[in-house]
Scaffold this motif. Structure first.
Motif, PDB file in Angstrom:
ATOM      1  N   GLU A  38       0.829  -1.203   0.000  1.00 12.93           N
ATOM      2  CA  GLU A  38       0.000   0.000   0.000  1.00 12.93           C
ATOM      3  C   GLU A  38       0.867   1.257   0.000  1.00 12.93           C
ATOM      4  OE1 GLU A  38      -3.593   2.060   2.679  1.00 12.93           O
ATOM      5  OE2 GLU A  38      -2.645   0.193   3.330  1.00 12.93           O
ATOM      6  N   ILE A  39       1.917   1.260   0.836  1.00 13.02           N
ATOM      7  CA  ILE A  39       2.831   2.406   0.873  1.00 13.02           C
ATOM      8  C   ILE A  39       3.609   2.502  -0.438  1.00 13.02           C
ATOM      9  CG2 ILE A  39       4.851   3.376   2.040  1.00 13.02           C
ATOM     10  CD1 ILE A  39       3.837   2.091   4.617  1.00 13.02           C
ATOM     11  N   PHE A  40       4.031   1.357  -0.964  1.00  9.74           N
ATOM     12  CA  PHE A  40       4.788   1.307  -2.219  1.00  9.74           C
ATOM     13  C   PHE A  40       3.958   1.883  -3.368  1.00  9.74           C
ATOM     14  CE2 PHE A  40       6.203  -1.203  -5.994  1.00  9.74           C
ATOM     15  CZ  PHE A  40       7.498  -0.719  -6.071  1.00  9.74           C
ATOM     16  N   THR A  41       2.664   1.597  -3.351  1.00  9.84           N
ATOM     17  CA  THR A  41       1.773   2.067  -4.417  1.00  9.84           C
ATOM     18  C   THR A  41       1.519   3.567  -4.320  1.00  9.84           C
ATOM     19  OG1 THR A  41       0.660  -0.087  -4.495  1.00  9.84           O
ATOM     20  CG2 THR A  41      -0.508   1.784  -5.465  1.00  9.84           C
ATOM     21  N   LYS A  42       1.392   4.065  -3.082  1.00  8.02           N
ATOM     22  CA  LYS A  42       1.058   5.476  -2.875  1.00  8.02           C
ATOM     23  C   LYS A  42       2.230   6.414  -3.123  1.00  8.02           C
ATOM     24  CE  LYS A  42      -2.736   5.058   0.459  1.00  8.02           C
ATOM     25  NZ  LYS A  42      -3.149   5.361   1.863  1.00  8.02           N
ATOM     26  N   GLY A  43       3.441   5.978  -2.770  1.00  8.31           N
ATOM     27  CA  GLY A  43       4.585   6.877  -2.885  1.00  8.31           C
ATOM     28  C   GLY A  43       5.850   6.139  -3.287  1.00  8.31           C
ATOM     29  N   SER A  44       6.778   6.834  -3.891  1.00  9.75           N
ATOM     30  CA  SER A  44       8.051   6.228  -4.298  1.00  9.75           C
ATOM     31  C   SER A  44       8.992   6.205  -3.089  1.00  9.75           C
ATOM     32  CB  SER A  44       8.662   7.019  -5.448  1.00  9.75           C
ATOM     33  OG  SER A  44       7.804   7.015  -6.574  1.00  9.75           O
ATOM     34  N   VAL A  45       8.729   5.266  -2.192  1.00 11.87           N
ATOM     35  CA  VAL A  45       9.472   5.215  -0.936  1.00 11.87           C
ATOM     36  C   VAL A  45      10.591   4.184  -0.976  1.00 11.87           C
ATOM     37  CG1 VAL A  45       9.301   4.828   1.552  1.00 11.87           C
ATOM     38  CG2 VAL A  45       7.443   5.985   0.343  1.00 11.87           C
ATOM     39  N   PHE A  46      10.288   2.981  -1.434  1.00 12.63           N
ATOM     40  CA  PHE A  46      11.235   1.875  -1.307  1.00 12.63           C
ATOM     41  C   PHE A  46      12.084   1.687  -2.567  1.00 12.63           C
ATOM     42  CE2 PHE A  46       7.534   0.640   1.404  1.00 12.63           C
ATOM     43  CZ  PHE A  46       8.163   0.893   2.611  1.00 12.63           C
ATOM     44  N   ASP A  47      13.311   1.210  -2.351  1.00 17.43           N
ATOM     45  CA  ASP A  47      14.227   0.944  -3.459  1.00 17.43           C
ATOM     46  C   ASP A  47      13.672  -0.172  -4.354  1.00 17.43           C
ATOM     47  OD1 ASP A  47      15.887   2.814  -2.301  1.00 17.43           O
ATOM     48  OD2 ASP A  47      17.113   1.325  -1.258  1.00 17.43           O
ATOM     49  N   LYS A  48      13.925  -0.044  -5.670  1.00 16.90           N
ATOM     50  CA  LYS A  48      13.398  -1.002  -6.637  1.00 16.90           C
ATOM     51  C   LYS A  48      14.521  -1.776  -7.316  1.00 16.90           C
ATOM     52  CE  LYS A  48       9.602   2.205  -7.705  1.00 16.90           C
ATOM     53  NZ  LYS A  48       8.929   3.001  -8.775  1.00 16.90           N
ATOM     54  N   ASP A  49      14.183  -2.978  -7.769  1.00 12.60           N
ATOM     55  CA  ASP A  49      15.134  -3.749  -8.568  1.00 12.60           C
ATOM     56  C   ASP A  49      14.965  -3.368 -10.030  1.00 12.60           C
ATOM     57  OD1 ASP A  49      12.868  -5.067  -9.530  1.00 12.60           O
ATOM     58  OD2 ASP A  49      13.168  -6.843  -8.268  1.00 12.60           O
ATOM     59  N   GLN A  50      15.666  -4.054 -10.914  1.00 19.18           N
ATOM     60  CA  GLN A  50      15.650  -3.699 -12.329  1.00 19.18           C
ATOM     61  C   GLN A  50      14.285  -3.938 -12.988  1.00 19.18           C
ATOM     62  OE1 GLN A  50      18.720  -6.145 -13.981  1.00 19.18           O
ATOM     63  NE2 GLN A  50      17.641  -8.088 -13.588  1.00 19.18           N
ATOM     64  N   ASN A  51      13.427  -4.704 -12.314  1.00 17.33           N
ATOM     65  CA  ASN A  51      12.089  -4.973 -12.841  1.00 17.33           C
ATOM     66  C   ASN A  51      11.030  -4.037 -12.257  1.00 17.33           C
ATOM     67  OD1 ASN A  51      12.952  -7.245 -14.412  1.00 17.33           O
ATOM     68  ND2 ASN A  51      12.974  -8.470 -12.528  1.00 17.33           N
ATOM     69  N   GLY A  52      11.481  -3.090 -11.434  1.00 21.08           N
ATOM     70  CA  GLY A  52      10.539  -2.147 -10.842  1.00 21.08           C
ATOM     71  C   GLY A  52       9.842  -2.665  -9.605  1.00 21.08           C
ATOM     72  N   GLU A  53      10.263  -3.841  -9.132  1.00 24.71           N
ATOM     73  CA  GLU A  53       9.698  -4.402  -7.897  1.00 24.71           C
ATOM     74  C   GLU A  53      10.545  -3.963  -6.706  1.00 24.71           C
ATOM     75  OE1 GLU A  53       6.869  -6.070  -7.757  1.00 24.71           O
ATOM     76  OE2 GLU A  53       6.641  -5.959  -9.940  1.00 24.71           O
ATOM     77  N   MET A  54      10.002  -4.111  -5.525  1.00 29.47           N
ATOM     78  CA  MET A  54      10.762  -3.750  -4.334  1.00 29.47           C
ATOM     79  C   MET A  54      12.010  -4.622  -4.195  1.00 29.47           C
ATOM     80  SD  MET A  54       7.896  -2.829  -1.416  1.00 29.47           S
ATOM     81  CE  MET A  54       6.526  -3.768  -2.087  1.00 29.47           C
ATOM     82  N   LEU A  55      13.144  -3.962  -3.981  1.00 29.17           N
ATOM     83  CA  LEU A  55      14.414  -4.661  -3.814  1.00 29.17           C
ATOM     84  C   LEU A  55      14.463  -5.259  -2.417  1.00 29.17           C
ATOM     85  CD1 LEU A  55      17.211  -5.177  -5.173  1.00 29.17           C
ATOM     86  CD2 LEU A  55      17.997  -3.088  -4.034  1.00 29.17           C
ATOM     87  N   LEU A  56      14.794  -6.539  -2.324  1.00 30.24           N
ATOM     88  CA  LEU A  56      14.785  -7.242  -1.043  1.00 30.24           C
ATOM     89  C   LEU A  56      16.197  -7.556  -0.585  1.00 30.24           C
ATOM     90  CD1 LEU A  56      11.866  -9.759  -1.768  1.00 30.24           C
ATOM     91  CD2 LEU A  56      11.747  -7.539  -0.628  1.00 30.24           C
ATOM     92  N   GLY A  57      16.507  -7.240   0.663  1.00 27.39           N
ATOM     93  CA  GLY A  57      17.821  -7.510   1.235  1.00 27.39           C
ATOM     94  C   GLY A  57      17.746  -8.558   2.328  1.00 27.39           C
ATOM     95  N   MET A  58      18.915  -8.971   2.786  1.00 27.42           N
ATOM     96  CA  MET A  58      19.040  -9.994   3.829  1.00 27.42           C
ATOM     97  C   MET A  58      19.568  -9.355   5.110  1.00 27.42           C
ATOM     98  SD  MET A  58      18.895 -13.181   4.860  1.00 27.42           S
ATOM     99  CE  MET A  58      18.935 -14.373   3.513  1.00 27.42           C
ATOM    100  N   GLU A  59      19.041  -9.807   6.253  1.00 29.47           N
ATOM    101  CA  GLU A  59      19.585  -9.400   7.553  1.00 29.47           C
ATOM    102  C   GLU A  59      19.634 -10.608   8.471  1.00 29.47           C
ATOM    103  OE1 GLU A  59      17.672  -5.990   9.232  1.00 29.47           O
ATOM    104  OE2 GLU A  59      18.363  -4.647   7.643  1.00 29.47           O
TER     105      GLU A  59
END
Length: 524
Positions: free
Chosen positions: A91-112
């Motif tokens: 919902e936040i991703f759709t409303k605003g350009s907040v999160f980093d994206k991968d080359q396909n325009g999807e949210m980039l996911l990291g490991m912790e």
């Protein structure tokens, strides 16, 4: 004297999410003791945990959260929050350009650390908290008023219901604020310790106010110490996100020896309490510990905030090593609440780190904190939006005539922090805890009545002593080691006797009988 429908104390992610989602016909007031952006949420680097990957699922996020929390978590809370996470973040991703994206325009996911899959969404590389807060501020409507530089210090309780809060302005003027719903979103208490990642304003105020009003406070012994704070000349200078280890950095000694080999199957990505205790073991013997970042390509691009902190403090990143030490980072305990933040006092709510929903158990899984704040803010907004508003009929609160005439017997800040770090820090035992308990008792903060007459500085320090007492008492009572609570005189988990909460003494209100300290079985 002011009246509002909703009164929010604090300005982190939980507070702003709530304020932004409340209906525009509801009058909302946010009060914060510093500036709206001076909060732990704004400093958060790592990201937000959410099961979005093709190989991931909320059930995996659920299990990872329980493992990190040493199976002390409230499973109902965990399940509800991790299941809601994908829709909440999309919902936040759709409303605003907040999160980093991968080359396909999807949210980039990291490991912790302690995660079994890549599921950490970031913003600006390592500026997630800052960017999420800015996004939420941009979503605030005209019905939301923000009052900065106002120190809230006392909840107003009438007929067993919380109806407001008293606050002091910088010049000492006292103002009473009233609301149909009073929400504490004041964060944890990291500033009780010498080394901390927390903002300077995070001193346990909300927890202290709730305790003094008679609310249940639970699990205060569970403090998470982040393994990697930048350490320069005997002082911590900022957080070095766990995402750095997620990208492959390892912890080493001066001569390059890896310290997590053979300690845990996940090595440098083991749960935070495991890593912190191992670093502390070396540091307490005078051995310096570093993050070896040489394996991370384009470190400065991936971690611009950390790069800036290191550069400002004279760390030459071309050498590939960052000096680190563990420090107080997050409180798993706090004001006991349900999932939407309802406390044991009618009309009083707590959300974010000040609350304890049971999500984190004995040790928070990395990047679950911003998630919890966003979840609670949304769910509480939905509840308030649907709840009928009841007009307040309270008489104005009387302000003491002894304005700024009282003086308190309180410890120096550094002394308090150093003693908490040494005696109630990463490694604890009965001898040190009893020593700290006796030392704290001399200040008799429970005898400080009618707080109107004290300065904001004295009240804040008294709150710190009070919260230190709650942590020390709970740590002394829990005769086992679990998650963020490690006692070398009771080094093992004791499931038979200690899968239950420690509930702090409840301070009596006028006209009430004394409550005994109680323990209740924690639903798992």
């Amino acid at each position: 004297m002011t009246y509002d429908d909703v009164l929010i104390v604090g300005s982190g992610v939980a507070a702003l999410q709530l304020a932004a989602l409340l209906s525009k016909n509801i009058n909302v007031r946010v009060i914060t003791k510093s500036k709206v952006r001076n909060a732990n949420s704004y400093l958060a680097q790592g990201g937000i945990a959410v099961a979005l990957g093709k190989q991931d699922h909320p059930s995996k996020h659920f299990i990872d959260t329980l493992k990190a929390g040493r199976f002390y978590n409230n499973e109902e809370s965990v399940r509800a929050i991790v299941n809601e996470a994908p829709a909440l973040i999309r919902e936040i991703f759709t409303k605003g350009s907040v999160f980093d994206k991968d080359q396909n325009g999807e949210m980039l996911l990291g490991m912790e650390g302690a995660h079994s899959e890549k599921r950490i969404v970031h913003s600006g590389g390592d500026a997630t908290g800052k960017n999420v807060v800015e996004y939420l501020i941009s979503q605030l409507k005209e019905n939301v008023k923000i009052e900065e530089d106002l120190f809230a210090y006392e909840l107003i309780i009438k007929e067993n219901r919380c109806i407001g809060v008293k606050g002091k302005k910088p010049d000492g003027e006292i103002q009473a604020y009233y609301g149909n719903h009073v929400i504490l979103a004041t964060g944890g208490c990291g500033q009780l310790y010498t080394y901390t990642s927390n903002a300077e304003t995070v001193t346990g105020d909300g927890i202290a106010m709730a305790y003094l009003a008679g609310a249940e406070i639970v699990d205060m012994e569970f403090n998470q110490f982040h393994p990697t704070l930048l350490y320069i000349d005997g002082e911590t200078r900022g957080l070095v996100s766990e995402a750095v280890r997620g990208e492959g950095a390892i912890l080493v000694t001066d001569d390059g020896t890896p310290i997590m080999e053979g300690v845990h199957p996940l090595k440098d990505l083991a749960p935070r309490h495991v890593v912190s205790q191992k670093i502390y073991e070396y540091v307490s013997k005078g051995v310096n510990i570093y993050l070896d970042i040489r394996c991370i390509p384009n470190f400065t691009k991936r971690f611009p905030t950390i790069t800036e902190i290191c550069t400002e403090n004279g760390v030459d990143l071309s050498q590939g090593r960052i000096p680190v030490v563990p420090g107080s980072h997050f409180l798993m305990g706090g004001i006991k609440t349900d999932l939407i933040g309802r406390t044991s006092i009618d009309g009083l709510f707590a959300i974010g780190e000040a609350s304890c929903t049971g999500l984190h158990g004995a040790n928070r899984l990395a990047s679950n904190s911003l998630l919890e704040g966003l979840y609670q803010g949304k769910k509480l907004s939905e509840w308030i939006n649907e709840a009928p508003l009841k007009p307040l009929t309270a008489e104005p609160e009387k302000i003491s005539d002894s304005f700024l005439q009282k003086r308190a017997n309180l410890p120096e800040l550094k002394t308090l922090q150093n003693n908490m770090m040494a005696r109630v820090g990463i490694v604890r035992n009965s001898e040190m805890l009893i020593k700290q308990k006796n030392w704290l008792a001399q200040f008799k903060v429970n005898e400080m009545t009618n707080l109107d007459g004290y300065t904001s500085q004295d009240i804040e320090r008294a709150f710190m002593v009070l919260v230190a007492e709650l942590i020390t008492d709970s740590a002394l009572e829990r005769t086992e080691s679990r998650g963020g609570h490690y006692r070398n005189d009771y080094p093992f988990e004791d499931d038979r006797n200690w899968i239950k909460q420690t509930i702090s003494h409840i301070r009596k209100r006028e006209g009430e009988k004394d409550h005994e300290q109680i323990q209740t079985i924690f639903a798992t």
